[in-house]
Design a protein around this motif. Structure first.
Motif, PDB file in Angstrom:
ATOM      1  N   GLN A 137    -104.867   2.461 -40.142  1.00 15.72           N
ATOM      2  CA  GLN A 137    -103.901   1.518 -39.553  1.00 15.72           C
ATOM      3  C   GLN A 137    -102.488   2.134 -39.668  1.00 15.72           C
ATOM      4  N   TRP A 232    -105.049  -4.892 -34.733  1.00 12.40           N
ATOM      5  CA  TRP A 232    -105.752  -4.208 -34.123  1.00 12.40           C
ATOM      6  C   TRP A 232    -106.817  -3.611 -34.869  1.00 12.40           C
ATOM      7  N   THR A 233    -106.491  -3.482 -36.303  1.00 13.03           N
ATOM      8  CA  THR A 233    -107.998  -2.902 -37.432  1.00 13.03           C
ATOM      9  C   THR A 233    -109.196  -3.849 -36.568  1.00 13.03           C
ATOM     10  N   ASN A 235    -109.719  -5.571 -33.460  1.00 11.12           N
ATOM     11  CA  ASN A 235    -110.328  -4.804 -31.831  1.00 11.12           C
ATOM     12  C   ASN A 235    -111.110  -3.314 -31.909  1.00 11.12           C
ATOM     13  N   TYR A 236    -110.229  -2.183 -33.002  1.00 14.75           N
ATOM     14  CA  TYR A 236    -110.412  -1.188 -33.056  1.00 14.75           C
ATOM     15  C   TYR A 236    -111.790  -0.784 -33.244  1.00 14.75           C
ATOM     16  N   LEU A 249    -106.659  -3.112 -26.750  1.00 18.80           N
ATOM     17  CA  LEU A 249    -105.246  -1.953 -28.444  1.00 18.80           C
ATOM     18  C   LEU A 249    -103.744  -1.959 -27.491  1.00 18.80           C
ATOM     19  N   HIS A 250    -103.403  -3.569 -27.854  1.00 13.32           N
ATOM     20  CA  HIS A 250    -101.203  -3.598 -27.444  1.00 13.32           C
ATOM     21  C   HIS A 250    -100.636  -3.004 -28.519  1.00 13.32           C
ATOM     22  N   GLY A 251    -101.774  -3.267 -29.572  1.00  6.60           N
ATOM     23  CA  GLY A 251    -100.661  -2.840 -30.578  1.00  6.60           C
ATOM     24  C   GLY A 251    -100.995  -0.685 -30.784  1.00  6.60           C
ATOM     25  N   ASP A 252    -101.656  -0.217 -30.407  1.00  3.35           N
ATOM     26  CA  ASP A 252    -101.716   0.969 -30.633  1.00  3.35           C
ATOM     27  C   ASP A 252    -100.748   1.842 -29.547  1.00  3.35           C
ATOM     28  N   GLN A 270     -95.591  -4.324 -27.808  1.00  2.00           N
ATOM     29  CA  GLN A 270     -96.809  -4.947 -27.911  1.00  2.00           C
ATOM     30  C   GLN A 270     -97.017  -6.252 -26.763  1.00  2.00           C
ATOM     31  N   GLU A 274     -99.772  -6.305 -23.919  1.00  2.00           N
ATOM     32  CA  GLU A 274    -100.748  -7.016 -23.825  1.00  2.00           C
ATOM     33  C   GLU A 274    -101.105  -8.187 -22.704  1.00  2.00           C
TER      34      GLU A 274
END
Length: 296
Positions: A137, A232-233, A235-236, A249-252, A270, A274
C-alpha cells in the motif's frame, strides 16, 4: 515427499509475466529464477514446500517437494499439485474470450496483439496475496519487495532446498514482534497483518470460490474492516489470490501512468482511470495487466 506433473501450455502462453512476477526480489530469498525455471518456497498444510516450474516452448513440468513427516496419498498430492500449478500460471483465466471481445479496440487492441497469451500470475496461497497487497500500500514495488523479504526472514520458515518460505498465518503470529516491525512495516500495516493472520487462524473469513462473484464481494467487504485497508488493497488481493478478473486497479500508479501514455496524455486522474476501465467490465484486471506490460 515429491510429486510431479506435466501440463501443456496454451499456444502463445506468455511465460514472461509469470517469471517477472516471481522475480521481483533480486535477492531471491523465497523465489529462484533461472533459465526456463522458476522455484518458489511457500507453506503447504503447515509444512515448508518448494514448487518448481520447468518451462519448454509448449509445456511446463511442475514439481512439489514437501518437507516434514507424514504421508499424503500420491493421487491426492498430484491432484493438488495440478490445481495449484494451473492456478499459479493463470491457465483457467478466459483470456481468449477477452481477446476476442476487445482485439479490435483502437487503443487496447494493439496491446492485446502484442501479448495475446498474457495471463495474470497468482500467489499460491490467499494469505500471501492479501498480505502482499497490505505491504504494498502506497509505496513503490521496490520498497514493498524489500519489506516482504525481511518479513519472510523474520518468520524463519525455511525449506530444505535453502529457499525461505512465505509464512502461513500461524508463523506470522509466532514471529517476534520487534523483528516484524524492524522489517519496515508501519504500525498500521503490522496491525492489519496480525489481524488478518488471526482471522485466517480462527476461520473468520468467508469461504471463497473463485467463480462466485458474490463470495468475492463478501470477502472484499470483510477485508475493508482491516486497519488501513482500502479499495486498492482489496482489489489487488482478490486479483492475485483469487483470480478476480474484474478487479479495478484505477488507483495503481503504474496503471494510471501507462494509461496516460496510451491515451497520449501527460497525466490522468484516478476518477478518469476508473471511468475508462469501467467500459471493460468484467475484464478490468486483464486490461490493467496489459497496461502493466507496457513497462516491460
Amino acid at each position: 515427499m515429491y510429486a510431479e506433473y506435466r501440463l501443456r501450455l496454451p499456444a502463445g502462453y506468455d511465460q514472461s509475466a509469470f517469471v517477472d512476477f516471481h522475480g521481483r526480489d533480486r535477492q531471491s530469498v523465497a523465489e529462484r529464477i533461472a533459465s526456463g525455471r522458476v522455484g518458489k518456497g511457500f507453506v503447504w498444510r503447515g509444512r515448508p514446500a518448494l514448487m518448481e516450474w520447468f518451462f519448454t516452448a509448449h509445456q511446463a513440468r511442475v514439481r512439489l517437494a514437501l518437507d516434514g513427516a507424514g504421508e499424503i496419498a500420491p493421487a491426492k498430492l498430484k491432484a493438488e499439485l495440478k490445481r495449484l500449478s494451473r492456478h499459479a500460471l493463470g491457465l483457467d483465466q478466459p483470456v481468449q474470450t477477452f481477446n476476442a471481445a476487445w482485439c479490435s479496440h483502437p487503443k487496447l487492441g494493439p496491446l492485446i496483439a502484442r501479448r495475446p497469451g498474457l495471463c495474470i500470475p497468482q500467489t499460491l496461497t490467499p494469505f500471501e496475496a492479501i498480505a502482499w497487497a497490505i505491504i504494498g500500500q502506497q509505496i513503490s514495488v521496490t520498497a514493498a519487495t524489500a519489506i516482504r523479504r525481511r518479513l519472510i526472514l523474520a518468520c524463519e520458515v525455511k525449506h530444505s532446498s535453502g529457499l525461505w518460505c512465505f509464512p502461513a498465518p500461524a508463523h506470522l503470529l509466532q514471529a517476534d514482534t520487534e523483528a516484524l516491525m524492524a522489517a519496515g512495516l508501519s504500525r498500521g500495516k503490522w496491525r492489519a497483518l496480525v489481524a488478518l493472520a488471526q482471522w485466517f487462524e480462527a476461520g473468520q473469513l468467508p469461504e471463497v470460490r473463485t467463480s462466485e462473484s458474490e463470495s468475492l464481494e463478501a470477502l472484499g467487504e470483510c477485508l475493508l474492516a482491516l486497519p488501513g485497508v482500502g479499495p486498492w488493497t482489496v482489489n489487488y488481493a482478490l486479483l492475485r489470490g483469487f483470480g478476480w478478473l474484474d478487479a479495478s486497479l484505477h488507483g495503481d500508479v503504474a496503471v494510471r501512468r501507462n494509461l496516460a501514455r496510451l491515451l497520449g496524455r501527460d497525466d490522468i486522474s484516478q476518477a478518469d482511470t476508473e471511468r475508462w476501465l469501467r467500459a471493460f467490465t468484467p475484464w478490468r484486471a486483464l486490461v490493467a495487466a496489459h497496461l502493466w506490460a507496457m513497462s516491460t
